[in-house]
Write an enzyme that holds these catalytic residues in place. Structure first.
Site, mmCIF file in Angstrom:
data_model
loop_
_atom_site.group_PDB
_atom_site.id
_atom_site.type_symbol
_atom_site.label_atom_id
_atom_site.label_comp_id
_atom_site.label_asym_id
_atom_site.label_seq_id
_atom_site.Cartn_x
_atom_site.Cartn_y
_atom_site.Cartn_z
ATOM 1 C CG ASP A 15 -2.028 1.035 1.095
ATOM 2 O OD1 ASP A 15 -2.447 1.321 -0.039
ATOM 3 O OD2 ASP A 15 -2.489 1.535 2.132
ATOM 4 C CG HIS A 71 -3.960 10.979 2.468
ATOM 5 N ND1 HIS A 71 -4.989 10.988 3.385
ATOM 6 C CD2 HIS A 71 -3.147 9.946 2.838
ATOM 7 C CE1 HIS A 71 -4.819 10.013 4.258
ATOM 8 N NE2 HIS A 71 -3.714 9.374 3.949
ATOM 9 C CD GLU A 116 -5.761 4.907 4.533
ATOM 10 O OE1 GLU A 116 -5.155 5.606 5.364
ATOM 11 O OE2 GLU A 116 -5.203 4.057 3.803
ATOM 12 C CD GLU A 163 -5.511 2.863 -0.110
ATOM 13 O OE1 GLU A 163 -4.758 2.143 -0.809
ATOM 14 O OE2 GLU A 163 -5.367 3.012 1.107
ATOM 15 C CG ASP A 169 -5.508 -0.084 3.632
ATOM 16 O OD1 ASP A 169 -5.639 -1.286 3.913
ATOM 17 O OD2 ASP A 169 -4.533 0.589 3.979
ATOM 18 N NE ARG A 227 -6.946 6.903 9.522
ATOM 19 C CZ ARG A 227 -6.257 6.772 8.402
ATOM 20 N NH1 ARG A 227 -5.004 6.346 8.444
ATOM 21 N NH2 ARG A 227 -6.805 7.043 7.232
ATOM 22 C CD GLN A 269 -2.208 4.616 10.616
ATOM 23 O OE1 GLN A 269 -3.423 4.720 10.535
ATOM 24 N NE2 GLN A 269 -1.398 4.983 9.638
ATOM 25 C CE LYS A 275 -3.066 2.397 7.209
ATOM 26 N NZ LYS A 275 -3.939 3.159 6.285
ATOM 27 C CB THR A 308 -7.284 -4.444 2.603
ATOM 28 O OG1 THR A 308 -6.336 -3.954 3.549
ATOM 29 C CG2 THR A 308 -7.290 -3.538 1.386
ATOM 30 C CD GLU A 311 -7.037 13.314 3.830
ATOM 31 O OE1 GLU A 311 -6.654 14.267 3.132
ATOM 32 O OE2 GLU A 311 -7.244 12.173 3.379
#
Length: 415
Positions: free
Chosen positions: A124, A131, A197, A199, A231, A235, A238, A251, A255, A360
Protein backbone atom coordinates in the site's frame (compact mmCIF):
# COMPACT_ATOMS: atom_id res chain seq x y z
CA UNK A 1 -28.25 -7.04 -31.94
CA UNK A 2 -32.00 -7.19 -31.40
CA UNK A 3 -33.32 -4.63 -28.91
CA UNK A 4 -34.64 -7.54 -26.84
CA UNK A 5 -31.28 -9.27 -26.67
CA UNK A 6 -29.26 -9.08 -23.43
CA UNK A 7 -26.33 -8.34 -25.72
CA UNK A 8 -27.92 -4.97 -26.55
CA UNK A 9 -26.40 -2.72 -23.91
CA UNK A 10 -27.31 0.97 -23.56
CA UNK A 11 -24.56 3.47 -24.29
CA UNK A 12 -24.80 4.82 -20.74
CA UNK A 13 -24.21 1.43 -19.11
CA UNK A 14 -21.14 1.49 -16.83
CA UNK A 15 -20.45 -2.07 -18.01
CA UNK A 16 -20.61 -1.50 -21.76
CA UNK A 17 -18.62 -3.32 -24.40
CA UNK A 18 -15.75 -0.82 -24.02
CA UNK A 19 -15.23 -1.88 -20.39
CA UNK A 20 -15.57 -5.67 -19.97
CA UNK A 21 -14.20 -6.10 -16.44
CA UNK A 22 -13.34 -9.59 -15.19
CA UNK A 23 -14.59 -11.26 -12.03
CA UNK A 24 -15.29 -14.65 -10.49
CA UNK A 25 -18.83 -15.78 -9.77
CA UNK A 26 -21.05 -18.65 -8.71
CA UNK A 27 -24.76 -19.29 -9.19
CA UNK A 28 -27.35 -20.79 -6.86
CA UNK A 29 -27.63 -23.96 -8.95
CA UNK A 30 -23.83 -24.48 -9.00
CA UNK A 31 -22.58 -22.89 -5.77
CA UNK A 32 -19.43 -25.02 -5.68
CA UNK A 33 -18.23 -24.09 -9.16
CA UNK A 34 -16.42 -20.77 -9.38
CA UNK A 35 -16.26 -19.39 -12.90
CA UNK A 36 -14.61 -16.44 -14.60
CA UNK A 37 -17.17 -13.89 -15.66
CA UNK A 38 -17.11 -10.69 -17.70
CA UNK A 39 -19.62 -7.97 -16.84
CA UNK A 40 -21.68 -6.76 -19.79
CA UNK A 41 -24.67 -4.55 -19.12
CA UNK A 42 -26.90 -6.19 -16.53
CA UNK A 43 -25.44 -9.63 -17.22
CA UNK A 44 -22.31 -11.66 -16.65
CA UNK A 45 -20.77 -13.63 -19.48
CA UNK A 46 -19.57 -17.06 -18.40
CA UNK A 47 -16.23 -16.64 -20.16
CA UNK A 48 -15.22 -20.30 -20.14
CA UNK A 49 -18.60 -21.47 -21.40
CA UNK A 50 -18.53 -18.83 -24.14
CA UNK A 51 -15.04 -19.89 -25.22
CA UNK A 52 -16.26 -23.49 -25.47
CA UNK A 53 -19.41 -22.49 -27.32
CA UNK A 54 -17.58 -20.53 -30.03
CA UNK A 55 -14.77 -23.09 -30.31
CA UNK A 56 -12.00 -20.85 -28.99
CA UNK A 57 -10.47 -23.00 -26.24
CA UNK A 58 -7.73 -24.30 -28.53
CA UNK A 59 -6.39 -20.81 -29.11
CA UNK A 60 -3.24 -20.00 -27.07
CA UNK A 61 -4.13 -18.88 -23.56
CA UNK A 62 -7.91 -19.19 -23.90
CA UNK A 63 -8.08 -22.28 -21.68
CA UNK A 64 -7.30 -19.93 -18.75
CA UNK A 65 -10.94 -18.78 -18.99
CA UNK A 66 -12.03 -22.15 -17.57
CA UNK A 67 -10.06 -21.65 -14.34
CA UNK A 68 -11.80 -20.92 -11.00
CA UNK A 69 -9.79 -17.71 -10.51
CA UNK A 70 -8.13 -15.08 -12.68
CA UNK A 71 -4.59 -16.12 -11.74
CA UNK A 72 -3.89 -18.33 -14.79
CA UNK A 73 -5.08 -15.55 -17.09
CA UNK A 74 -3.01 -13.01 -15.16
CA UNK A 75 0.09 -15.17 -15.53
CA UNK A 76 -0.41 -15.61 -19.29
CA UNK A 77 0.91 -12.11 -20.07
CA UNK A 78 -0.08 -9.14 -22.16
CA UNK A 79 -0.29 -10.82 -25.61
CA UNK A 80 -2.88 -13.24 -24.21
CA UNK A 81 -4.70 -10.46 -22.32
CA UNK A 82 -4.99 -8.48 -25.54
CA UNK A 83 -6.12 -11.45 -27.61
CA UNK A 84 -8.71 -12.60 -25.08
CA UNK A 85 -10.15 -9.11 -24.67
CA UNK A 86 -10.43 -8.68 -28.45
CA UNK A 87 -12.10 -12.08 -28.77
CA UNK A 88 -14.63 -11.43 -26.01
CA UNK A 89 -15.46 -8.09 -27.62
CA UNK A 90 -16.13 -9.92 -30.89
CA UNK A 91 -18.21 -12.61 -29.18
CA UNK A 92 -20.43 -9.95 -27.65
CA UNK A 93 -20.86 -7.83 -30.78
CA UNK A 94 -20.89 -10.25 -33.73
CA UNK A 95 -24.49 -11.02 -34.73
CA UNK A 96 -23.33 -14.32 -36.22
CA UNK A 97 -22.22 -15.50 -32.74
CA UNK A 98 -25.39 -14.42 -30.93
CA UNK A 99 -26.94 -17.90 -30.75
CA UNK A 100 -23.72 -19.34 -29.32
CA UNK A 101 -23.09 -16.55 -26.81
CA UNK A 102 -26.51 -15.63 -25.41
CA UNK A 103 -26.93 -18.92 -23.48
CA UNK A 104 -23.66 -18.12 -21.68
CA UNK A 105 -25.10 -14.95 -20.12
CA UNK A 106 -26.33 -14.89 -16.52
CA UNK A 107 -28.28 -11.98 -15.00
CA UNK A 108 -25.90 -10.08 -12.74
CA UNK A 109 -28.56 -10.03 -10.03
CA UNK A 110 -28.45 -13.85 -9.91
CA UNK A 111 -24.72 -14.32 -9.28
CA UNK A 112 -22.57 -14.29 -6.17
CA UNK A 113 -19.25 -12.53 -6.70
CA UNK A 114 -16.05 -13.72 -5.06
CA UNK A 115 -12.50 -12.50 -4.58
CA UNK A 116 -11.47 -12.51 -8.26
CA UNK A 117 -7.85 -13.56 -7.84
CA UNK A 118 -5.60 -15.24 -5.31
CA UNK A 119 -3.62 -12.42 -3.72
CA UNK A 120 0.13 -12.98 -3.53
CA UNK A 121 1.80 -9.92 -1.94
CA UNK A 122 0.11 -6.67 -0.96
CA UNK A 123 1.76 -3.23 -0.91
CA UNK A 124 0.00 0.00 0.00
CA UNK A 125 1.38 3.39 -1.04
CA UNK A 126 0.93 6.96 0.18
CA UNK A 127 0.81 8.67 -3.21
CA UNK A 128 -1.55 11.63 -2.70
CA UNK A 129 0.19 14.90 -1.89
CA UNK A 130 -3.07 16.35 -0.57
CA UNK A 131 -3.62 13.40 1.78
CA UNK A 132 -0.03 13.36 3.00
CA UNK A 133 -0.07 17.12 3.54
CA UNK A 134 -3.32 17.00 5.49
CA UNK A 135 -2.04 14.25 7.77
CA UNK A 136 1.20 16.13 8.27
CA UNK A 137 -0.71 19.23 9.34
CA UNK A 138 -2.87 17.18 11.68
CA UNK A 139 -0.02 15.36 13.41
CA UNK A 140 2.81 17.91 13.06
CA UNK A 141 1.17 21.33 13.36
CA UNK A 142 3.59 24.18 12.91
CA UNK A 143 6.09 21.98 11.06
CA UNK A 144 6.63 21.18 7.40
CA UNK A 145 3.71 18.79 6.65
CA UNK A 146 5.58 16.54 4.20
CA UNK A 147 8.52 14.48 5.37
CA UNK A 148 11.82 15.23 3.54
CA UNK A 149 11.65 12.04 1.48
CA UNK A 150 8.04 12.34 0.31
CA UNK A 151 8.64 14.03 -3.06
CA UNK A 152 11.68 11.90 -3.83
CA UNK A 153 10.08 8.46 -3.67
CA UNK A 154 6.65 6.80 -3.46
CA UNK A 155 6.33 5.86 0.22
CA UNK A 156 4.65 2.54 0.95
CA UNK A 157 4.45 -0.43 3.28
CA UNK A 158 3.91 -4.16 2.91
CA UNK A 159 0.46 -5.25 4.07
CA UNK A 160 -1.16 -8.55 4.89
CA UNK A 161 -2.50 -10.31 1.81
CA UNK A 162 -4.41 -12.91 3.83
CA UNK A 163 -6.85 -10.31 5.13
CA UNK A 164 -7.85 -8.91 1.73
CA UNK A 165 -11.58 -9.56 1.32
CA UNK A 166 -14.12 -9.06 -1.42
CA UNK A 167 -16.71 -6.29 -1.35
CA UNK A 168 -19.65 -7.03 0.93
CA UNK A 169 -17.62 -8.92 3.53
CA UNK A 170 -18.51 -7.64 7.04
CA UNK A 171 -15.64 -5.82 8.75
CA UNK A 172 -15.16 -6.75 12.38
CA UNK A 173 -13.99 -3.85 14.51
CA UNK A 174 -10.33 -4.54 15.31
CA UNK A 175 -8.79 -4.53 18.77
CA UNK A 176 -5.33 -3.53 19.84
CA UNK A 177 -3.33 -1.25 22.05
CA UNK A 178 -4.60 2.34 22.29
CA UNK A 179 -3.00 5.32 23.97
CA UNK A 180 -4.38 8.83 23.83
CA UNK A 181 -1.79 11.64 24.22
CA UNK A 182 -2.90 12.35 27.79
CA UNK A 183 -2.95 8.69 28.89
CA UNK A 184 0.02 7.60 31.04
CA UNK A 185 0.00 4.06 29.66
CA UNK A 186 -1.77 2.21 26.85
CA UNK A 187 -4.78 -0.03 27.27
CA UNK A 188 -6.23 -2.77 25.05
CA UNK A 189 -9.62 -2.86 23.40
CA UNK A 190 -11.69 -2.26 20.27
CA UNK A 191 -10.63 0.64 18.07
CA UNK A 192 -12.47 3.87 18.80
CA UNK A 193 -11.21 5.62 15.67
CA UNK A 194 -12.03 3.27 12.81
CA UNK A 195 -11.54 4.89 9.41
CA UNK A 196 -11.72 4.31 5.67
CA UNK A 197 -9.29 4.95 2.86
CA UNK A 198 -10.63 5.27 -0.69
CA UNK A 199 -7.95 3.86 -3.01
CA UNK A 200 -7.28 2.37 -6.42
CA UNK A 201 -5.62 -1.04 -6.58
CA UNK A 202 -3.39 -2.42 -9.34
CA UNK A 203 -3.38 -6.16 -10.04
CA UNK A 204 -0.11 -7.70 -11.22
CA UNK A 205 -0.17 -10.42 -13.83
CA UNK A 206 3.25 -11.14 -15.31
CA UNK A 207 5.86 -12.00 -12.64
CA UNK A 208 9.54 -11.09 -12.59
CA UNK A 209 12.72 -12.80 -11.47
CA UNK A 210 14.30 -11.83 -8.17
CA UNK A 211 16.83 -9.08 -8.83
CA UNK A 212 15.05 -7.69 -11.92
CA UNK A 213 13.61 -4.19 -11.45
CA UNK A 214 10.69 -3.05 -13.62
CA UNK A 215 11.32 0.11 -15.65
CA UNK A 216 8.66 2.80 -15.96
CA UNK A 217 8.12 1.96 -19.62
CA UNK A 218 7.43 -1.70 -18.79
CA UNK A 219 4.73 -1.18 -16.15
CA UNK A 220 1.86 -2.03 -18.51
CA UNK A 221 3.53 -5.34 -19.36
CA UNK A 222 3.05 -6.45 -15.76
CA UNK A 223 -0.17 -4.76 -14.59
CA UNK A 224 -3.32 -6.50 -15.78
CA UNK A 225 -5.93 -4.12 -14.44
CA UNK A 226 -7.36 -2.11 -11.57
CA UNK A 227 -9.90 -2.48 -8.79
CA UNK A 228 -11.38 -0.33 -6.06
CA UNK A 229 -9.87 -0.62 -2.58
CA UNK A 230 -10.97 0.40 0.90
CA UNK A 231 -8.00 0.06 3.21
CA UNK A 232 -9.76 0.13 6.58
CA UNK A 233 -7.62 1.82 9.22
CA UNK A 234 -7.76 1.87 13.03
CA UNK A 235 -6.26 5.30 13.62
CA UNK A 236 -5.85 4.95 17.39
CA UNK A 237 -4.00 1.63 17.05
CA UNK A 238 -1.95 3.07 14.20
CA UNK A 239 -0.96 6.24 16.06
CA UNK A 240 0.48 4.28 19.00
CA UNK A 241 2.25 1.51 17.10
CA UNK A 242 3.60 3.10 13.94
CA UNK A 243 6.81 4.56 15.44
CA UNK A 244 9.40 3.44 14.40
CA UNK A 245 8.40 0.74 11.89
CA UNK A 246 5.08 1.92 10.45
CA UNK A 247 1.59 0.37 10.05
CA UNK A 248 0.88 -2.98 11.64
CA UNK A 249 -2.29 -3.99 13.52
CA UNK A 250 -3.97 -0.71 12.67
CA UNK A 251 -4.03 -1.80 9.02
CA UNK A 252 -3.70 -5.57 8.81
CA UNK A 253 -7.17 -6.62 10.03
CA UNK A 254 -8.99 -6.10 6.69
CA UNK A 255 -8.67 -4.52 3.26
CA UNK A 256 -11.71 -4.68 0.96
CA UNK A 257 -11.51 -4.86 -2.84
CA UNK A 258 -14.16 -4.64 -5.53
CA UNK A 259 -15.08 -7.90 -7.31
CA UNK A 260 -14.49 -6.52 -10.82
CA UNK A 261 -11.03 -6.01 -12.32
CA UNK A 262 -11.13 -3.37 -15.07
CA UNK A 263 -8.42 -4.17 -17.64
CA UNK A 264 -5.73 -1.57 -18.09
CA UNK A 265 -6.60 -1.60 -21.81
CA UNK A 266 -10.09 -0.30 -21.02
CA UNK A 267 -8.63 2.88 -19.54
CA UNK A 268 -7.01 4.32 -22.67
CA UNK A 269 -9.29 7.38 -22.68
CA UNK A 270 -8.81 7.88 -18.93
CA UNK A 271 -5.05 8.33 -19.10
CA UNK A 272 -3.86 11.76 -18.11
CA UNK A 273 -0.68 13.60 -17.23
CA UNK A 274 -0.03 13.66 -13.46
CA UNK A 275 0.22 16.98 -11.61
CA UNK A 276 3.33 19.05 -12.19
CA UNK A 277 6.10 18.12 -9.78
CA UNK A 278 8.36 20.70 -8.16
CA UNK A 279 11.13 18.22 -7.30
CA UNK A 280 13.09 16.55 -10.09
CA UNK A 281 12.76 12.78 -9.76
CA UNK A 282 15.72 10.45 -9.94
CA UNK A 283 16.18 8.84 -13.35
CA UNK A 284 14.39 5.56 -12.53
CA UNK A 285 11.28 7.56 -11.53
CA UNK A 286 11.52 10.26 -14.19
CA UNK A 287 8.36 10.09 -16.29
CA UNK A 288 8.66 13.46 -18.04
CA UNK A 289 9.17 11.94 -21.50
CA UNK A 290 6.54 13.76 -23.56
CA UNK A 291 6.43 10.92 -26.08
CA UNK A 292 5.55 8.30 -23.48
CA UNK A 293 1.98 7.32 -22.64
CA UNK A 294 0.95 9.17 -19.47
CA UNK A 295 0.50 7.01 -16.38
CA UNK A 296 -2.03 9.15 -14.53
CA UNK A 297 -5.74 8.29 -14.67
CA UNK A 298 -8.79 10.53 -14.67
CA UNK A 299 -10.98 8.45 -12.37
CA UNK A 300 -13.76 10.04 -10.32
CA UNK A 301 -14.47 8.37 -6.97
CA UNK A 302 -17.53 8.68 -4.75
CA UNK A 303 -17.68 7.67 -1.08
CA UNK A 304 -21.02 7.02 0.63
CA UNK A 305 -21.52 6.54 4.35
CA UNK A 306 -24.88 4.95 5.17
CA UNK A 307 -26.13 6.07 1.77
CA UNK A 308 -24.95 9.68 2.10
CA UNK A 309 -22.27 11.03 -0.26
CA UNK A 310 -19.46 12.33 1.96
CA UNK A 311 -16.61 12.69 -0.54
CA UNK A 312 -15.71 12.72 -4.23
CA UNK A 313 -11.96 12.10 -4.44
CA UNK A 314 -10.23 12.67 -7.83
CA UNK A 315 -7.58 10.14 -8.77
CA UNK A 316 -6.18 12.54 -11.38
CA UNK A 317 -4.72 14.59 -8.50
CA UNK A 318 -2.39 11.78 -7.37
CA UNK A 319 1.27 12.87 -7.26
CA UNK A 320 2.85 9.46 -7.89
CA UNK A 321 1.64 7.23 -10.76
CA UNK A 322 1.17 3.49 -10.82
CA UNK A 323 4.25 3.13 -13.06
CA UNK A 324 6.39 5.01 -10.54
CA UNK A 325 4.98 2.95 -7.68
CA UNK A 326 5.82 -0.27 -9.51
CA UNK A 327 9.29 0.95 -10.51
CA UNK A 328 10.10 1.92 -6.93
CA UNK A 329 8.58 -1.25 -5.47
CA UNK A 330 10.98 -3.34 -7.58
CA UNK A 331 13.97 -0.95 -7.66
CA UNK A 332 15.83 -3.00 -5.06
CA UNK A 333 15.34 -6.17 -7.07
CA UNK A 334 12.19 -7.35 -5.29
CA UNK A 335 10.34 -9.79 -7.52
CA UNK A 336 6.74 -9.60 -8.67
CA UNK A 337 4.38 -12.54 -8.33
CA UNK A 338 1.21 -13.22 -10.24
CA UNK A 339 -1.62 -11.92 -8.07
CA UNK A 340 0.38 -9.16 -6.37
CA UNK A 341 -1.77 -6.19 -5.45
CA UNK A 342 -0.47 -2.70 -4.86
CA UNK A 343 -2.74 0.17 -3.90
CA UNK A 344 -2.42 3.91 -4.31
CA UNK A 345 -3.04 4.99 -0.76
CA UNK A 346 -5.81 7.39 0.14
CA UNK A 347 -7.03 9.49 -2.79
CA UNK A 348 -7.63 13.10 -1.77
CA UNK A 349 -8.06 16.38 -3.59
CA UNK A 350 -7.51 19.99 -2.53
CA UNK A 351 -11.05 20.68 -1.21
CA UNK A 352 -12.59 19.23 1.93
CA UNK A 353 -15.29 17.41 -0.03
CA UNK A 354 -12.60 15.57 -2.02
CA UNK A 355 -10.78 14.02 0.95
CA UNK A 356 -10.76 10.21 0.87
CA UNK A 357 -10.56 9.40 4.60
CA UNK A 358 -12.56 10.39 7.69
CA UNK A 359 -9.42 11.50 9.51
CA UNK A 360 -9.16 14.29 6.93
CA UNK A 361 -12.88 14.94 6.49
CA UNK A 362 -13.30 15.46 10.26
CA UNK A 363 -9.78 16.82 10.85
CA UNK A 364 -8.94 13.99 13.25
CA UNK A 365 -12.35 14.18 14.91
CA UNK A 366 -12.28 17.92 15.65
CA UNK A 367 -14.82 18.79 12.93
CA UNK A 368 -17.59 16.15 12.96
CA UNK A 369 -19.10 15.22 9.64
CA UNK A 370 -22.81 16.03 9.40
CA UNK A 371 -24.82 13.50 7.42
CA UNK A 372 -28.04 14.28 5.57
CA UNK A 373 -30.14 12.43 8.17
CA UNK A 374 -28.92 14.80 10.90
CA UNK A 375 -26.45 12.38 12.49
CA UNK A 376 -22.75 13.15 12.93
CA UNK A 377 -19.60 11.10 12.60
CA UNK A 378 -16.00 11.57 13.51
CA UNK A 379 -15.04 7.96 12.85
CA UNK A 380 -17.09 4.83 12.07
CA UNK A 381 -19.78 3.46 14.39
CA UNK A 382 -20.81 -0.19 14.52
CA UNK A 383 -23.44 -0.80 11.86
CA UNK A 384 -22.08 1.88 9.52
CA UNK A 385 -21.80 0.89 5.87
CA UNK A 386 -19.29 2.45 3.49
CA UNK A 387 -19.70 2.10 -0.27
CA UNK A 388 -17.04 3.38 -2.68
CA UNK A 389 -17.71 3.63 -6.43
CA UNK A 390 -15.84 5.16 -9.36
CA UNK A 391 -16.19 6.00 -13.04
CA UNK A 392 -13.77 6.95 -15.80
CA UNK A 393 -14.11 8.35 -19.31
CA UNK A 394 -14.45 5.84 -22.12
CA UNK A 395 -14.58 6.20 -25.90
CA UNK A 396 -17.16 8.42 -27.61
CA UNK A 397 -18.31 10.13 -24.43
CA UNK A 398 -19.10 6.93 -22.53
CA UNK A 399 -18.32 6.35 -18.85
CA UNK A 400 -16.76 3.16 -17.52
CA UNK A 401 -17.84 1.78 -14.14
CA UNK A 402 -15.74 -0.12 -11.62
CA UNK A 403 -18.58 -1.60 -9.61
CA UNK A 404 -18.32 -0.96 -5.90
CA UNK A 405 -16.37 -1.88 -2.82
CA UNK A 406 -18.64 -2.03 0.20
CA UNK A 407 -18.32 -3.06 3.83
CA UNK A 408 -20.36 -2.81 7.01
CA UNK A 409 -18.78 -2.50 10.46
CA UNK A 410 -19.77 -5.18 12.95
CA UNK A 411 -18.76 -5.20 16.63
CA UNK A 412 -16.14 -7.61 17.89
CA UNK A 413 -17.92 -10.54 19.56
CA UNK A 414 -17.79 -10.49 23.35
CA UNK A 415 -16.20 -13.49 25.06
Amino acid sequence: MSASSPLTVPDDSPFGVHNLPYGVFTTADRPEQRRIGVAIGDHVLDAGAAARSVGALAEPGFATLEAPSLNPLLAAGRPVWTAVRAAITRWLTDEALRAAVEPCLVPRADVTLHLPFEVADYVDFYASEHHATNLGRIFRPGSEPLTPNWKHLPIGYHGRSGTIVVSGTPITRPSGQRKAPADPVPDFGPSRRLDIEAELGFVVGTPTELGSPVALADAAEHVFGVCLVNDWSARDLQAWEYVPLGPFLGKSFATSVSPWIVPLDALAQARTTPPERDVEPLPYLDDRDAAAEPSGFDIAFEVRLNGHVVSRPPFAAMYWTYAQMLAHMTANGASLRTGDLFASGTISGPERETRGALIELTWNGQEPLKLADGSERTFLDDGDEVVITATAPGPNGTRLGFGEVAGRIVPRPTT
